[in-house]
Design an enzyme around this catalytic site. Structure first.
Site, PDB file in Angstrom:
ATOM      1  N   ASP A  86       0.793  -8.198  -3.409  1.00  0.00           N
ATOM      2  CA  ASP A  86      -0.472  -7.490  -3.629  1.00  0.00           C
ATOM      3  C   ASP A  86      -0.202  -6.006  -3.847  1.00  0.00           C
ATOM      4  O   ASP A  86       0.546  -5.375  -3.093  1.00  0.00           O
ATOM      5  CB  ASP A  86      -1.367  -7.676  -2.408  1.00  0.00           C
TER       6      ASP A  86
ATOM      7  N   GLN B  24     -11.002  -9.662  -0.380  1.00  0.00           N
ATOM      8  CA  GLN B  24      -9.919  -9.095   0.438  1.00  0.00           C
ATOM      9  C   GLN B  24     -10.513  -8.074   1.405  1.00  0.00           C
ATOM     10  O   GLN B  24     -11.136  -7.107   0.975  1.00  0.00           O
ATOM     11  CB  GLN B  24      -8.864  -8.430  -0.452  1.00  0.00           C
TER      12      GLN B  24
ATOM     13  N   TRP C 118       0.823  -1.211   0.000  1.00  0.00           N
ATOM     14  CA  TRP C 118       0.000   0.000   0.000  1.00  0.00           C
ATOM     15  C   TRP C 118       0.859   1.264   0.000  1.00  0.00           C
ATOM     16  O   TRP C 118       0.586   2.222  -0.736  1.00  0.00           O
ATOM     17  CB  TRP C 118      -0.917  -0.033   1.217  1.00  0.00           C
TER      18      TRP C 118
ATOM     19  N   TYR D  74      -6.028  -7.857   4.637  1.00  0.00           N
ATOM     20  CA  TYR D  74      -5.106  -6.725   4.616  1.00  0.00           C
ATOM     21  C   TYR D  74      -5.008  -6.127   6.019  1.00  0.00           C
ATOM     22  O   TYR D  74      -5.866  -6.339   6.862  1.00  0.00           O
ATOM     23  CB  TYR D  74      -5.488  -5.688   3.567  1.00  0.00           C
TER      24      TYR D  74
ATOM     25  N   TYR E 283      -2.157   2.779  -5.796  1.00  0.00           N
ATOM     26  CA  TYR E 283      -1.176   2.933  -4.721  1.00  0.00           C
ATOM     27  C   TYR E 283      -0.058   3.854  -5.206  1.00  0.00           C
ATOM     28  O   TYR E 283       0.734   3.485  -6.070  1.00  0.00           O
ATOM     29  CB  TYR E 283      -0.581   1.586  -4.309  1.00  0.00           C
TER      30      TYR E 283
ATOM     31  N   LEU F  82      -1.450  -6.876  10.640  1.00  0.00           N
ATOM     32  CA  LEU F  82      -0.720  -6.476  11.851  1.00  0.00           C
ATOM     33  C   LEU F  82      -1.361  -5.259  12.505  1.00  0.00           C
ATOM     34  O   LEU F  82      -0.771  -4.631  13.379  1.00  0.00           O
ATOM     35  CB  LEU F  82       0.755  -6.202  11.518  1.00  0.00           C
TER      36      LEU F  82
END
Length: 310
Positions: A85, A201, A57, A229, A90, A232
């Protein structure tokens, strides 16, 4: 479970003897090599991908030196995190352009995912968007192409038709969606060929479990993997500083990130795509490919991060 003697023998065979002090401290490459277990997830068409991939991203947008980000992605590929991905939006395409340099000369060793925006999903715009992504990535096909955000339901038929044209032309191998609700998935599957959707996703991590209420069970019932996505926690999240994660990580001689990722992929039906511009962090993430958490550890994490309303 390897004995200390067996572990040492395998490390010597790999040419990288690891010092042991109490718990075994494994780097990512040694962990996978020593156990022979790299977790994978299978799409309905039979294609298998690693359960841990790589997100992008913020890649190519100046957060880290470009050379460092490229090396991080290459390291991930070498450690088995071969799914990358990205999206055409982006960094206005800069993420795809950086990935082009990473996969140059090793395209067959990467599973490349990109996305089309809802505003470009109808008419001729989708074909143009796909061609632009292919050019920026330096490839003649995408392994998976996702609709980044839902369009109005009335446009689903046109969107599916456009994706199927790209698939028939060989420009994409498969297609899916992103950020769809269960209701939208139901509507999509009522469209002719809508059930060709390969994945959904969505945002999913230990601190963000709402999709477990309905979406994850729906996808599992339909044999469809979910892509997670921000596994974390995303930017600004405090998940990795949690002492509960830290204690479990210490028991496995790994990072809190590896524990969080192992939790995310625990069902066998989730592909996590953490983003990192650092080689060190990529190595930490890759440990999760071979890390299995004990039932008691999963219960501890479940108690620390309960799904409200269950």
């Amino acid at each position: 479970m390897l004995s200390r003697r067996e572990f040492n023998e395998r490390c010597v065979a790999l040419g990288s003897l690891v010092t042991l002090s109490g718990a075994l401290a494994l780097d990512a490459a040694t962990a996978v090599a020593a156990t022979g277990k790299a977790r994978t997830v299978k799409f309905r068409d039979g294609t298998s991908v690693p359960a841990i991939g790589q997100g992008s991203w913020h890649i190519g947008q100046g957060r880290h030196p470009a050379a460092d980000e490229e090396e991080a992605l290459r390291t991930g590929l070498s450690l088995g995190m071969t799914l990358i991905d990205t999206s055409g939006n982006y960094g206005e395409g800069r993420s795809e352009e950086l990935i082009k340099r990473v996969i140059a000369g090793q395209r067959d060793g990467a599973f490349v995912v990109s996305k089309v925006e809802a505003d470009d999903a109808t008419g001729d715009a989708m074909a143009r968007a796909c061609e632009a992504s292919l050019a920026r990535l330096g490839t003649d096909h995408l392994d998976l192409y996702l609709l980044h955000e839902p369009t109005p339901n009335a446009e689903f038929s046109e969107v599916v038709a456009g994706l199927e044209r790209l698939r028939a032309a060989g420009q994409i191998r498969a297609w899916g969606v992103s950020n769809f609700t269960v209701s939208q998935m139901d509507d999509l599957f009522r469209i002719p060929q809508g059930d060709r959707c390969a994945t959904n996703q969505v945002f999913y991590n230990l601190g963000g479990r709402s999709s477990e209420r309905d979406l994850l069970p729906w996808c599992e019932r339909h044999g469809m993997p979910v892509m997670a996505y921000s596994p974390l926690g995303g930017l600004g999240a405090s998940l990795l500083s949690d002492p509960v994660l830290g204690r479990i990580a210490a028991a496995h001689a790994c990072s809190a990130a590896a524990v969080a990722l192992a939790w995310t992929i625990r069902s066998g039906n989730v592909i996590a795509i953490p983003e990192s511009g650092s080689v060190a962090h990529v190595k930490e993430n890759a440990v999760a490919l071979s890390l299995t958490l004990a039932p008691q550890e999963l219960q501890t994490l479940d108690a620390a991060y309960p799904l409200s309303g269950r």
